[in-house]
Design a protein around this motif. Structure first.
Motif, PDB file in Angstrom:
ATOM      1  N   GLN A 199       0.839  -1.183   0.000  1.00 12.48           N
ATOM      2  CA  GLN A 199       0.000   0.000   0.000  1.00 12.48           C
ATOM      3  C   GLN A 199       0.885   1.247   0.000  1.00 12.48           C
ATOM      4  O   GLN A 199       1.766   1.390   0.832  1.00 12.48           O
ATOM      5  CB  GLN A 199      -0.925  -0.006   1.218  1.00 12.48           C
ATOM      6  CG  GLN A 199      -1.803  -1.248   1.292  1.00 12.48           C
ATOM      7  CD  GLN A 199      -3.173  -0.911   1.846  1.00 12.48           C
ATOM      8  OE1 GLN A 199      -3.943  -0.202   1.218  1.00 12.48           O
ATOM      9  NE2 GLN A 199      -3.461  -1.410   3.017  1.00 12.48           N
ATOM     10  N   GLU A 201       1.125   5.634  -0.493  1.00 13.09           N
ATOM     11  CA  GLU A 201       0.371   6.872  -0.348  1.00 13.09           C
ATOM     12  C   GLU A 201      -0.236   7.249  -1.700  1.00 13.09           C
ATOM     13  O   GLU A 201       0.409   7.142  -2.734  1.00 13.09           O
ATOM     14  CB  GLU A 201       1.269   7.989   0.170  1.00 13.09           C
ATOM     15  CG  GLU A 201       1.657   7.806   1.629  1.00 13.09           C
ATOM     16  CD  GLU A 201       2.345   9.038   2.181  1.00 13.09           C
ATOM     17  OE1 GLU A 201       2.419  10.042   1.452  1.00 13.09           O
ATOM     18  OE2 GLU A 201       2.806   8.974   3.332  1.00 13.09           O
ATOM     19  N   LEU A 321      -4.042   5.525   4.909  1.00 12.31           N
ATOM     20  CA  LEU A 321      -3.441   4.196   4.832  1.00 12.31           C
ATOM     21  C   LEU A 321      -3.328   3.582   6.213  1.00 12.31           C
ATOM     22  O   LEU A 321      -3.090   4.284   7.204  1.00 12.31           O
ATOM     23  CB  LEU A 321      -2.058   4.274   4.180  1.00 12.31           C
ATOM     24  CG  LEU A 321      -2.016   4.760   2.725  1.00 12.31           C
ATOM     25  CD1 LEU A 321      -0.583   4.774   2.226  1.00 12.31           C
ATOM     26  CD2 LEU A 321      -2.871   3.886   1.831  1.00 12.31           C
TER      27      LEU A 321
END
Length: 557
Positions: A199, A201, A321
């Protein structure tokens, strides 16, 4: 030269006439038959959309030359791959014997173990060119109900789309549905699973902000919520086109009166399949001037998204996140061009207006019975592409939670739009035994899950054992025949020796004379010693006033 008027049928006497001398209708305007939706220009066909949708080569290759059976097999393979990525073992085209001794074939039976308990999914796949009707759901239900070999099948029906009747029936019967959008989302997930969960940004140009966080979406209002686990939580960012438009068109009817059609608004188009959400969509080959136009109503899920799309998106929104869940941004599957074309088609359809005008006739006389009621005709304005101005087109991403809970042998799914919390589906929050199709009013909230099989039920169908405090459903609990309290099978062992019904300790008595257990229905008090004894150990005497007296065997001696 036009020989006859297309409106009144009278012969046209003047060469190259521009209007009819009898009824006044213009010959330069297009007729109703000519004003039809051209499916090659005004409506973008599904083939055009599919050509722009990036799908697996195995699913999209040579699709036009395949039979329905081949298409079904492809969908089964595609679904099986997704389930395998979720940890299931797959058996395709598995045959099983129904309770009626006949043999049925299941498209997919998927199994896996979760905390030493088996999880099973029976899957039906239908790859039709149109939406799955309710009848197919009913047929699937009929097979499931006569297949007792698997007690908790967690049924799943997979297809490209479903009618609203099919969706309502599936919800009522507890069948999970996967449509084209679900398959797209899960396919993206399976790819992420192969390449690891990385994951990064991310900033989305336009998005509705996430207001429903992970804690809220996974919260369960259950007495024993510790008996459920979050199997997976995904946050999808669904794309939609937001098209700002205006319509301006002015035309004069044959009488010379001017009419204007004006409209300013927003049109929302699903960026995955090109469906227009908030305007009526013309059917292919449908006549715009039909008195009763056929309007294609969207699935309820799209209506729910539409409610939230009316809120203003944030510009350059930074996606939060976390390690608690995966956040996946879905890219548009159709181009901005196709979205605009579909929007324009619906804008034209929605702004096609019919006006009345008075026909001037020299033949009418004052002694005509209808002289005071002038003859009127319809004049229809159909906007053209040039009359529509597209001011701005944005791609707006909307957050959608997709959470899967597991309890015992049951799989539950919760889908919620993450901006304002609009619920799309929530199978763990409503008792399956209190549903009337399509009516939220009659649904009852669940209070606990059965700790034997994991079924989430309301207060009428799940009960807490007073002894061990465990919650169980009617099937996995024992009910005291006197007070009606439900117990675990280990904590209600007393049987009345007279009626052989189960009774709890509070409602049973061990007779001091015969030493056997009896329920309250078979207790009496001795009228001499006042001891509580069973009916079998008494004799009955009737007085002159017809009052019964019970005398125990001890007092008889």
């Amino acid at each position: 030269m036009q020989k006859f008027c297309h409106n009144c049928g009278k012969p046209v006497k003047v060469e190259d006439a521009k209007f009819c001398n009898e009824c006044g209708v213009s010959f330069t305007e297009k007729t109703n038959e000519e004003i039809k939706i051209n499916k090659n220009e005004a409506v973008i066909s599904k083939k055009d959309i599919k050509s722009e949708i990036e799908m697996e080569p195995t699913v999209n290759e040579n699709i036009s030359s395949l039979s329905n059976k081949d298409l079904g097999n492809m969908l089964e393979t595609f679904t099986a791959e997704i389930l395998q990525a979720e940890g299931f073992s797959i058996k395709k085209n598995e045959r099983g014997r129904l309770d009626s001794k006949s043999v049925a074939e299941w498209d997919i039976i998927a199994t896996k173990k979760q905390k030493d308990k088996p999880l099973t999914r029976i899957v039906e796949c239908k790859n039709y060119g149109n939406s799955v009707q309710r009848e197919k759901i009913d047929a699937f239900i009929g097979k499931l109900k006569t297949y007792s070999s698997i007690k908790n099948p967690n049924p799943l029906f997979v297809s490209m789309s479903f009618t609203s009747g099919a969706r309502n029936q599936a919800e009522y019967e507890g069948i999970e549905l996967w449509d084209f959008k679900d398959l797209t989302e899960r396919h993206v997930l399976s790819k992420i699973g192969r390449f690891g969960n990385q994951q990064k940004e991310r900033i989305i140009p336009y998005a509705l902000p996430l207001l429903i966080d992970y804690v809220k979406i996974t919260n369960l209002e259950l007495k024993n919520s510790n008996k459920t686990t979050v199997n997976r939580a995904k946050l999808f960012w669904r794309p939609f086109y937001k098209i700002n438009y205006s319509v301006r068109v002015t035309k004069s009817d044959p009488s010379g009166k001017s009419h204007t059609v004006k409209d300013d608004g927003l049109c929302f188009v699903d960026a995955q399949d090109g469906a227009v959400l908030n305007l009526p969509t013309p059917k292919e080959n449908d006549t715009l001037l039909d008195i009763f136009p056929t309007i294609k109503f969207k699935d309820s899920e799209e209506d729910l998204f539409l409610k939230e799309l009316k809120f203003e998106p944030e510009h350059d929104y930074q996606v939060p996140l976390t390690d608690e869940y995966q956040s996946i941004q879905i890219d548009p599957k159709i181009s901005k061009h196709i979205a605009k074309e579909n929007a324009i088609s619906s804008i034209i359809y929605a702004n096609t207006k019919t006006f009345e005008y008075e026909v001037k006739s020299k033949r009418r006389k004052s002694d005509d019975y209808d002289f005071e009621f002038p003859e009127t005709r319809d004049f229809t304005i159909v906007p053209k592409k040039g009359d529509i101005t597209i001011r701005e087109t944005q791609v707006v991403h909307v957050p959608k939670w997709d959470v899967e809970f597991i309890s015992g042998e049951q799989i539950y799914r919760r889908e919620v739009i993450g901006h304002k919390g609009t619920i799309i589906s929530d199978s763990i929050s409503h008792c399956p035994k209190h549903k009337i199709i399509g009516l939220e009013l009659f649904k009852k909230n669940t209070i606990a899950v059965c700790e034997t099989d994991g079924k989430a039920l309301c207060k009428d169908h799940v009960f807490q054992c007073p002894s061990c405090k465990k919650w169980n459903c009617e099937e996995h609990s024992m009910k005291c025949s006197i007070c009606g309290t439900h117990y675990c099978s280990e904590h209600i062992t007393n049987k009345c020796s007279d009626c052989e019904s189960l009774v709890c300790d509070e409602c049973s008595l061990k007779c001091p004379i015969c030493g056997q257990n009896h329920c309250k229905k078979h207790w009496v008090k001795c009228d001499k010693c006042n001891d509580e004894i069973c009916l079998s150990c008494t004799t009955t005497k009737t007085s002159m006033l017809v009052f019964k007296k019970y005398i125990c065997k001890k007092c008889q001696t």
